[in-house]
Scaffold this active site. Structure first.
Site, PDB file in Angstrom:
ATOM      1  N   ASN A   1     107.741 -77.509 -20.770  1.00 57.88           N
ATOM      2  CA  ASN A   1     108.132 -78.925 -20.813  1.00 57.88           C
ATOM      3  C   ASN A   1     109.292 -79.251 -19.874  1.00 57.88           C
ATOM      4  OD1 ASN A   1     109.794 -77.279 -22.438  1.00 57.88           O
ATOM      5  ND2 ASN A   1     110.542 -79.042 -23.587  1.00 57.88           N
ATOM      6  N   GLU A   2     109.525 -78.412 -18.859  1.00 57.04           N
ATOM      7  CA  GLU A   2     110.712 -78.562 -18.012  1.00 57.04           C
ATOM      8  C   GLU A   2     110.906 -79.968 -17.444  1.00 57.04           C
ATOM      9  OE1 GLU A   2     109.041 -75.858 -18.306  1.00 57.04           O
ATOM     10  OE2 GLU A   2     110.416 -74.161 -18.269  1.00 57.04           O
TER      11      GLU A   2
ATOM     12  N   GLY B   1     111.003 -71.700 -21.715  1.00 54.35           N
ATOM     13  CA  GLY B   1     111.154 -70.251 -21.568  1.00 54.35           C
ATOM     14  C   GLY B   1     110.519 -69.462 -22.712  1.00 54.35           C
TER      15      GLY B   1
ATOM     16  N   LEU C   1     115.046 -71.121 -22.624  1.00 58.20           N
ATOM     17  CA  LEU C   1     116.342 -70.732 -22.076  1.00 58.20           C
ATOM     18  C   LEU C   1     117.446 -71.515 -22.770  1.00 58.20           C
ATOM     19  CD1 LEU C   1     115.581 -70.492 -18.261  1.00 58.20           C
ATOM     20  CD2 LEU C   1     115.105 -68.878 -20.111  1.00 58.20           C
TER      21      LEU C   1
HETATM   22  N1  CO8 Z   1     119.301 -74.239 -25.678  1.00 59.32           N
HETATM   23  C1  CO8 Z   1     120.454 -74.438 -26.352  1.00 59.32           C
HETATM   24  N2  CO8 Z   1     120.533 -74.996 -27.564  1.00 59.32           N
HETATM   25  C2  CO8 Z   1     119.371 -75.397 -28.142  1.00 59.32           C
HETATM   26  C3  CO8 Z   1     118.127 -75.221 -27.503  1.00 59.32           C
HETATM   27  C4  CO8 Z   1     118.115 -74.604 -26.212  1.00 59.32           C
HETATM   28  N3  CO8 Z   1     116.989 -74.377 -25.526  1.00 59.32           N
HETATM   29  N4  CO8 Z   1     117.163 -75.703 -28.313  1.00 59.32           N
HETATM   30  C5  CO8 Z   1     117.774 -76.154 -29.420  1.00 59.32           C
HETATM   31  N5  CO8 Z   1     119.113 -75.973 -29.319  1.00 59.32           N
HETATM   32  C6  CO8 Z   1     120.126 -76.283 -30.328  1.00 59.32           C
HETATM   33  C7  CO8 Z   1     120.107 -77.752 -30.731  1.00 59.32           C
HETATM   34  O1  CO8 Z   1     120.853 -78.543 -29.829  1.00 59.32           O
HETATM   35  C8  CO8 Z   1     120.746 -77.679 -32.101  1.00 59.32           C
HETATM   36  O2  CO8 Z   1     122.151 -77.512 -31.908  1.00 59.32           O
HETATM   37  P1  CO8 Z   1     123.218 -78.096 -32.999  1.00 59.32           P
HETATM   38  O3  CO8 Z   1     122.918 -77.381 -34.281  1.00 59.32           O
HETATM   39  O4  CO8 Z   1     124.549 -77.736 -32.400  1.00 59.32           O
HETATM   40  O5  CO8 Z   1     122.986 -79.582 -33.062  1.00 59.32           O
HETATM   41  C9  CO8 Z   1     120.218 -76.344 -32.673  1.00 59.32           C
HETATM   42  O6  CO8 Z   1     119.811 -75.573 -31.526  1.00 59.32           O
HETATM   43  C10 CO8 Z   1     119.019 -76.496 -33.587  1.00 59.32           C
HETATM   44  O7  CO8 Z   1     118.048 -77.292 -32.920  1.00 59.32           O
HETATM   45  P2  CO8 Z   1     117.089 -78.290 -33.695  1.00 59.32           P
HETATM   46  O8  CO8 Z   1     117.836 -78.972 -34.779  1.00 59.32           O
HETATM   47  O9  CO8 Z   1     116.397 -79.135 -32.665  1.00 59.32           O
HETATM   48  O10 CO8 Z   1     116.050 -77.259 -34.361  1.00 59.32           O
HETATM   49  P3  CO8 Z   1     114.580 -77.561 -34.894  1.00 59.32           P
HETATM   50  O11 CO8 Z   1     114.194 -76.384 -35.719  1.00 59.32           O
HETATM   51  O12 CO8 Z   1     114.455 -78.915 -35.473  1.00 59.32           O
HETATM   52  O13 CO8 Z   1     113.651 -77.561 -33.546  1.00 59.32           O
HETATM   53  C11 CO8 Z   1     113.020 -76.715 -31.406  1.00 59.32           C
HETATM   54  C12 CO8 Z   1     113.502 -76.388 -32.817  1.00 59.32           C
HETATM   55  C13 CO8 Z   1     111.583 -77.277 -31.478  1.00 59.32           C
HETATM   56  C14 CO8 Z   1     112.995 -75.434 -30.593  1.00 59.32           C
HETATM   57  C15 CO8 Z   1     113.933 -77.784 -30.782  1.00 59.32           C
HETATM   58  O14 CO8 Z   1     115.281 -77.341 -30.926  1.00 59.32           O
HETATM   59  C16 CO8 Z   1     113.712 -78.042 -29.322  1.00 59.32           C
HETATM   60  O15 CO8 Z   1     112.764 -78.705 -28.942  1.00 59.32           O
HETATM   61  N6  CO8 Z   1     114.621 -77.507 -28.471  1.00 59.32           N
HETATM   62  C17 CO8 Z   1     114.594 -77.745 -27.052  1.00 59.32           C
HETATM   63  C18 CO8 Z   1     113.642 -76.823 -26.410  1.00 59.32           C
HETATM   64  C19 CO8 Z   1     113.624 -77.013 -24.927  1.00 59.32           C
HETATM   65  O16 CO8 Z   1     113.348 -78.071 -24.412  1.00 59.32           O
HETATM   66  N7  CO8 Z   1     113.913 -75.922 -24.200  1.00 59.32           N
HETATM   67  C20 CO8 Z   1     113.928 -75.957 -22.791  1.00 59.32           C
HETATM   68  C21 CO8 Z   1     114.954 -75.015 -22.259  1.00 59.32           C
HETATM   69  S1  CO8 Z   1     114.827 -74.908 -20.493  1.00 59.32           S
HETATM   70  C22 CO8 Z   1     113.834 -73.557 -20.166  1.00 59.32           C
HETATM   71  O17 CO8 Z   1     113.539 -72.789 -21.046  1.00 59.32           O
HETATM   72  C23 CO8 Z   1     113.327 -73.294 -18.782  1.00 59.32           C
HETATM   73  C24 CO8 Z   1     114.212 -73.800 -17.756  1.00 59.32           C
HETATM   74  C25 CO8 Z   1     113.756 -73.468 -16.356  1.00 59.32           C
HETATM   75  C26 CO8 Z   1     114.827 -73.871 -15.389  1.00 59.32           C
HETATM   76  C27 CO8 Z   1     114.327 -74.244 -14.079  1.00 59.32           C
HETATM   77  C28 CO8 Z   1     115.414 -74.913 -13.253  1.00 59.32           C
HETATM   78  C29 CO8 Z   1     115.201 -74.805 -11.792  1.00 59.32           C
END
Ligand code: CO8
Length: 276
Positions: free
Chosen positions: A151-152, A127, A82
Site C-alpha cells: 500500500n506504499e 513490508g 516497515l
Molecule cells: N510503523 C510504525 N508504527 C506503526 C506502524 C508502522 N508501520 N503501524 C502501526 N503503527 C503504530 C500506530 O501508529 C499505533 O501507535 P500508537 O499506539 O502510538 O498510536 C500502534 O502502532 C498501533 O496501531 P493501530 O492502533 O493502528 O493497530 P491496529 O491493530 O488497529 O491495526 C495495522 C494494525 C492494520 C497494522 C495498522 O496499524 C496499520 O494499518 N498500520 C500501518 C501499516 C502501513 O501502512 N505500513 C506501511 C509501512 S511502509 C513499508 O512497509 C514499506 C515502505 C517502502 C519504502 C519505500 C520508499 C522509497
C-alpha cells in the site's frame, strides 16, 4: 509435528540470547517456527530487522534446519511493515542504515535455502506483505477484517523495484501494476484470487496447516528443491545485489525530501486519529 520451545534446546540456540522480539520454536528436528513478537504491531524496525537477520543467518548455517514457518504472536497483525518511525524525522545516516537492513532481510529471506512458509495470521501491509512474499508458500487466516498488499502509494511513497519484482514474481505483471499504483490492500479472499496468498484457512488452523504443508515440502530432496528455487529467484536477487548502494542512495534522497516527510507525518497522524 509437535512444537518444542527453543529454550529447551539451550546450547544449540545460544545465538538467541539477547534477541527478544523473535521467538524461535522448534517444530521437529528439521524445522523451526519464527514468531514475530514485537508489540504492538511487529513493525520492522532497524533493531528488529537486525535481530531477524542474525537469527536467519544462524539457522541457515545449521544444516539440520531445513524449514522455517514465519508467523506472529501479536493478535490480528502479521506485520505492520516497515517501522515508519525509522523513516520519519531521522538523519540521512539513520535512513541509510535502516534501508541496508531492509535490503539484508529481503536478500536473506528471498534467497534462503530453507523451505519458508508464511503463516499470515493477521494484517500484513507493505513490508509485512513483502516479508510474506519472500516465503515459498503463504497461508492466510480467512478473516475479512485482515488485509494484505503493498500500500506504499497510500503513504505517498514508492515501492522500490525489488518490492515490485517480488510481487510480479508472485502475482504477475498486470495484477502488480494495479496493486502498486492504487496501493491496494486485499481481503484474504481477494488475495487468494490473485495468487498473493496460496491458501486460506480458519484462523485457528493457520499454524497447523503451515506445519502440515511443511511436512509435504520436507519430503522433496533438498538439493533439487534448492537449485530450483535459486533458478527461479536468482535473477531478481542479483538485480538488487548489483545495485545495493545506488538503491540506498535513492531511498535516502527520496525519503528525506520535505514533501515525503510531510506525507509520512500525515499518515502517522491518520493512524493515531483512526485509533482515537
Ligand atoms: N510503523 C510504525 N508504527 C506503526 C506502524 C508502522 N508501520 N503501524 C502501526 N503503527 C503504530 C500506530 O501508529 C499505533 O501507535 P500508537 O499506539 O502510538 O498510536 C500502534 O502502532 C498501533 O496501531 P493501530 O492502533 O493502528 O493497530 P491496529 O491493530 O488497529 O491495526 C495495522 C494494525 C492494520 C497494522 C495498522 O496499524 C496499520 O494499518 N498500520 C500501518 C501499516 C502501513 O501502512 N505500513 C506501511 C509501512 S511502509 C513499508 O512497509 C514499506 C515502505 C517502502 C519504502 C519505500 C520508499 C522509497
Amino acid at each position: 509435528m509437535n512444537y518444542i520451545n527453543a529454550g529447551d534446546r539451550s546450547g544449540c540456540l545460544s545465538f538467541l540470547s539477547g534477541i527478544t522480539n523473535l521467538s524461535l520454536i522448534q517444530c521437529d528436528l528439521s524445522c523451526f517456527l519464527a514468531q514475530q513478537s514485537l508489540p504492538p504491531v511487529n513493525s520492522l524496525s532497524l533493531e528488529f530487522l537486525t535481530d531477524v537477520c542474525i537469527a536467519l543467518e544462524k539457522l541457515e548455517m545449521d544444516k539440520s534446519c531445513r524449514g522455517l514457518v514465519v508467523t506472529s504472536s501479536q493478535p490480528k497483525v502479521f506485520s505492520a511493515g516497515l517501522d515508519i518511525l525509522d523513516m520519519y524525522g531521522k538523519s540521512p545516516e539513520h535512513c541509510a542504515e535502516f534501508w541496508k537492513a531492509v535490503q539484508e532481510m529481503w536478500l536473506k529471506f528471498y534467497g534462503s535455502n530453507m523451505i519458508t512458509i508464511a503463516a499470515v495470521n493477521g494484517s500484513s501491509p507493505a513490508g509485512g506483505c513483502l516479508l510474506s512474499m519472500t516465503c515459498d508458500y503463504r497461508i492466510m487466516a480467512d478473516n475479512p477484517r485482515y488485509s494484505i498488499g503493498l500500500n506504499e502509494t497510500k503513504l505517498g511513497i514508492v515501492a522500490p523495484f525489488w518490492f515490485k519484482d517480488t510481487m510480479v514474481n508472485t502475482v504477475g505483471h498486470r495484477a502488480t501494476e494495479m496493486a502498486l499504483q492504487l496501493g491496494l490492500l486485499y481481503s484474504p479472499a481477494e488475495a487468494l484470487k490473485i495468487g498473493l496468498v496460496d491458501q486460506l484457512v480458519h484462523e485457528d488452523q493457520v499454524l497447523t496447516t503451515a506445519t502440515e504443508t511443511m511436512t509435504k515440502w520436507l519430503a522433496i530432496p533438498d538439493h533439487a528443491r534448492q537449485l530450483t528455487k535459486s533458478m527461479m529467484r536468482k535473477p531478481t536477487i542479483d538485480k538488487l545485489a548489483a545495485n545495493r548502494e545506488a538503491d540506498v542512495n535513492n531511498f535516502v534522497k527520496f525519503i528525506t525530501k520535505d514533501s515525503i516527510q510531510k506525507s509520512l507525518g500525515m499518515y502517522l497522524e491518520m493512524l493515531k486519529r483512526r485509533k482515537a
